[in-house]
Design a protein around this motif. Sequence first.
Motif, short mmCIF file in Angstrom:
data_model
loop_
_atom_site.label_atom_id
_atom_site.label_comp_id
_atom_site.label_asym_id
_atom_site.label_seq_id
_atom_site.Cartn_x
_atom_site.Cartn_y
_atom_site.Cartn_z
N LEU A 106 0.84 -1.20 0.00
CA LEU A 106 0.00 0.00 0.00
C LEU A 106 0.88 1.26 0.00
O LEU A 106 0.60 2.22 -0.73
CB LEU A 106 -0.92 0.00 1.22
N ALA A 107 1.94 1.23 0.81
CA ALA A 107 2.84 2.39 0.86
C ALA A 107 3.49 2.66 -0.50
O ALA A 107 3.65 3.82 -0.90
CB ALA A 107 3.91 2.17 1.92
N ARG A 108 3.85 1.60 -1.23
CA ARG A 108 4.44 1.78 -2.54
C ARG A 108 3.44 2.38 -3.53
O ARG A 108 3.78 3.25 -4.34
CB ARG A 108 4.97 0.44 -3.05
N ILE A 109 2.20 1.91 -3.47
CA ILE A 109 1.16 2.48 -4.33
C ILE A 109 0.93 3.95 -4.00
O ILE A 109 0.81 4.80 -4.89
CB ILE A 109 -0.16 1.68 -4.19
N LEU A 110 0.91 4.26 -2.70
CA LEU A 110 0.70 5.64 -2.29
C LEU A 110 1.85 6.54 -2.73
O LEU A 110 1.63 7.73 -3.01
CB LEU A 110 0.54 5.71 -0.77
N LYS A 111 3.05 5.99 -2.80
CA LYS A 111 4.18 6.79 -3.27
C LYS A 111 3.98 7.24 -4.72
O LYS A 111 4.36 8.35 -5.10
CB LYS A 111 5.48 5.99 -3.15
#
Length: 400
Positions: A106-111
């Motif tokens: 999720l953090a990678r997508i949000l980046k």
Amino acid sequence: MEKQKTVGFLLKRVDCNDGVASHCKTLIRGLRAAGWRVVLITGLVNYDAGSEDSFQALKDLSEDWIVFEDMKPFLPTWASIRRIEEIVNKYEISLFHAHGYSMLLLARILKIFTGLECVATFHLLIEDENSTWIKSVLRPKIRKYQIYLRVFAPKAFIAYSSEIERFLIQDLGFPKNKVRKILAGMDTNYFRLPSSEERQKAREKFGFEEKELVCTLVGRLNWIKGHDVLIDAVRQIRKEFPEMVLKCLFAGSGDREQEIKEYAFVSEDDSHSFIFAGYLNDMREVYWTSDIFVLPSRLEGFAFVVAEAMCCGTVPIRTPAAGALDQIEEGKTGYIVPFDDAEALSKAIQKLANKDFRLQMGQQCAEYASSVFDRELMIEKTVELYCECCGMETTESLKA
């Protein structure tokens, strides 16, 4: 004055009676003092009557708490991504702090949508490599962890114990320069040695007499914490040394409460030996009333409660699960006993039956723990890492 910085905490779920929630409370409180705001972005939140105050504290300390009841970190919905993007803009979030490796995708997508970096804390429960648990539970998953981290690696990992640091670098092959060991910190002004009056008052509150030797286990009522091992050890001592007045206090709640109580209460003698206090918000009084702190866990990430007890001068006995290397110097700041070994635990308790010896070791525990597990030191290092990962000036951030 420079404007406040804001970090978004990402958690798959929040169990308000566990160590992760406790650690987040301590971290948020310290970050606020350092001029940072925290916005919680989480999945389902679990709490009961006993841990309601813990829930309220997290809510009050956070700038905002956004709960996604359908949080799916491995398959986030478009609506949830857009909602988090709105939160980032509203609070001018500077970076994410993911608690648990499951939030890294999720953090990678949000980046991609926000450009924000992510720092992660690995809350995986880790145990000694010689334990059968690591062979049956953890080892088969290592390859999956390695592949997952290769694709969704955060900017940096925080390891709050030496064992987690070793696991990330040696077992998972995560680059050493991207792992920062930051030992978990406590409020050492709060968790401290009691005065004789404070100790007496705590003993009176729990109904213990001075002649009684009180062993305490603080943790979720779950078999993973080793309640059965302590119960067996107490029964063994009771049989071999009937003259020893030994009491065992369990503080905590959990999904195995009824099973553990059934295991504990078999005879009339058991009803005098074992006390279940439920979840308590003020653990300091529990440590102050205790002579020995016992944690025979089968799995741990750090065992915050051991460090808290040490700061209060209570001598710990624990298994070699994660955190042990940073907490225990054998025979000086406590004892380490093998997993599932009630006999070894019994012998360690017997060593601490001598009051003068126990008090001397308790003093050593408090001196060591208050210097090593200091919250201000943890916050200083955490803020340094935050600033490093999102290109801020550390000095200015700390002055904000």
